[in-house]
Design an enzyme around this catalytic site. Structure first.
Site, PDB file in Angstrom:
ATOM      1  N   ASP A 192      73.392  53.828  64.118  1.00 51.70           N
ATOM      2  CA  ASP A 192      74.337  53.013  63.346  1.00 51.70           C
ATOM      3  C   ASP A 192      74.987  51.952  64.242  1.00 51.70           C
ATOM      4  OD1 ASP A 192      74.044  55.780  62.876  1.00 51.70           O
ATOM      5  OD2 ASP A 192      75.617  55.825  61.384  1.00 51.70           O
ATOM      6  N   ASP A 220      82.846  51.366  65.341  1.00 54.48           N
ATOM      7  CA  ASP A 220      82.689  50.727  64.035  1.00 54.48           C
ATOM      8  C   ASP A 220      83.455  49.415  63.893  1.00 54.48           C
ATOM      9  OD1 ASP A 220      80.986  52.683  62.779  1.00 54.48           O
ATOM     10  OD2 ASP A 220      82.714  54.012  62.773  1.00 54.48           O
TER      11      ASP A 220
HETATM   12  N1  GLY Z   1      77.931  55.103  60.238  1.00 53.91           N
HETATM   13  C1  GLY Z   1      78.092  56.240  59.459  1.00 53.91           C
HETATM   14  C2  GLY Z   1      77.192  56.315  58.304  1.00 53.91           C
HETATM   15  O1  GLY Z   1      76.272  55.531  58.144  1.00 53.91           O
HETATM   16  O2  GLY Z   1      77.391  57.211  57.515  1.00 53.91           O
END
Ligand code: GLY
Length: 422
Positions: free
Chosen positions: A189, A129
């Site tokens: 993601d 992330d």
């Molecule tokens: N990347 C985690 C979510 O979208 O909840």
């Protein structure tokens, strides 16, 4: 008089766009008031550490630093999370967008403080992330201040993120320790983290021109490889996404998918709405950065899946999973999708591009309505109601989400930029 006739003609040509355009000043002004309130409530809850302080690799001594993330409806309290929580870049990023929307120097000052506060993420390699944590915050700071002062930090983050790439598998590891042997988990993601790598490829160390490529091109190689492998493995034939794939690392099975997990979705057989939105946004962004036609084609495929899905509600705000009609909506899935579709519409000519744009406008009109856009003082002052974080885990259901707000503001700005004369 001439301007009035042009506006009337535009409204007649596209009443939905005219309606959204007319709403923008009010929505930005209300959003600014909401975020002033959140900033005022959150500031006393930050720790007192110096901003931009260096930290050693692999160490997280600033775990006490807290950034606003959401709201606990039961206690009525602001939910402050560690700067290492995956969404820590979104609150600073929304402040940057409010500065862009309003030109108010208050937001520039507060965005700078909160952005610099999360700087230690540049050294983090234990999750994927960091790409969008740092690009939503420092990336916007760089763009709006037209400064190179954060470049070294962003390049360091790209280095940290690229440590999670496996040359053998061709993908970046989303979750788990960097050397975990049994699992190699990847989620759609992860596409969102590639924008930082594409920026780093264009702004990092370049080759000498004598056949030496320089360090930076490597970031583009990683981003492309990850996108191609994800395209190959992470979607069903109809364009719907799986959430979690576990890639095999054993010799002889290298790169095969050994397991599919439902993750944050309803099941392995349905498409989790926010994952689908990450894919729409991510492949559109990868096309912008690479001009690789396969990414544009794929962005359309994943968008068409969502837009034309029989369970897509009439207002364009998806249920939290495409297989869960009648359950909670996820406003964050709608805002991410709207932002992605608006950009996609600029790459796709003719009627098809117009359909993406019209769908995004419909979504934004819904999100601007009282059904989704909070009144002052409600929803912990966050903008959008009705987000779903992780329903299978019973976490953050029908609640505001900082990233929902971030992509909502981004989408409104993208819409504004598409208007003639802007
Ligand atoms: N990347 C985690 C979510 O979208 O909840």
């Amino acid at each position: 008089m001439l301007l009035a006739s042009v506006l009337i003609a535009a409204a007649l040509a596209n009443p939905q766009e005219a309606k959204l355009q007319a709403l923008l000043p009010e929505v930005f002004a209300k959003s600014a008031a909401h975020y002033r309130a959140i900033d005022a409530a959150a500031t006393p809850l930050m720790d007192k550490g110096d901003v931009m302080e260096a930290v050693p690799h692999g160490d997280k001594p600033h775990g006490e630093r807290r950034v606003p993330h959401g709201w606990n409806a039961k206690t009525g309290k602001l939910d402050m999370r560690s700067i290492y929580w995956w969404t820590s870049g979104h609150f600073p990023g929304s402040l940057w967008y409010l500065y862009e929307a309003t030109g108010d120097g208050f937001f520039k000052d507060r965005a700078t403080v909160w952005t610099e506060f999360i700087a230690p993420n540049s050294k983090v390699s234990d999750n994927h992330d960091v790409g969008f944590i740092m690009y939503c915050s420092f990336g916007n700071a760089r763009r709006l201040l037209n400064t190179g002062k954060y470049d070294a930090l962003l390049l360091e983050t790209a280095e940290s993120l690229s440590k999670r790439f496996s040359p053998d598998l061709g993908v970046i590891r989303s979750w788990g320790a960097i050397d975990e042997k049994d699992n190699f988990l990847v989620i759609p993601d992860n596409m969102m983290n590639l924008e930082l790598l594409e920026w780093a490829a264009k702004n990092g160390e370049r080759g000498t021109g004598n056949g030496e490529r320089g360090n930076a091109k490597r970031f583009d190689d990683i981003a492309r490889s990850h996108s191609v492998k994800t395209m190959e493995h992470h979607f069903r034939a109809d364009g719907g996404t799986y959430h979690v794939l576990n890639y095999d690392q054993r010799p002889g099975f290298l790169g095969a998918v050994q397991e599919i997990r439902r993750g944050q979705g309803l099941s392995c057989e349905t498409a989790w709405s926010r994952g689908q939105s990450w894919a729409i946004y991510g492949y559109t962004m990868m096309y912008r950065e690479t001009k690789e036609p396969a990414f544009l084609e794929f962005a359309q495929k994943v968008s068409d899946f969502a837009m034309n899905h029989p369970n897509m509600p009439a207002d364009g705000v998806p249920y939290w999973d495409f297989g869960a009609p009648g359950e909670e909506r996820d406003s964050s899935a709608a805002s991410i999708m709207a932002s992605g579709l608006l950009e996609l519409s600029t790459f796709v000519p003719g009627d098809k591009g117009a359909k993406y744009r019209a769908f995004a406008v419909k979504q934004l009109l819904s999100l601007c309505s009282d059904e989704y856009f909070a009144k002052p003082g409600e929803n912990g002052d966050w903008l959008l109601k009705h987000g779903v974080g992780h329903k299978p885990a019973g976490s953050e259901i029908d609640t505001p989400l900082d990233y929902g707000d971030y992509y909502f503001l981004e989408a409104l700005l993208r819409f504004r930029a598409l208007q003639p004369g802007s």
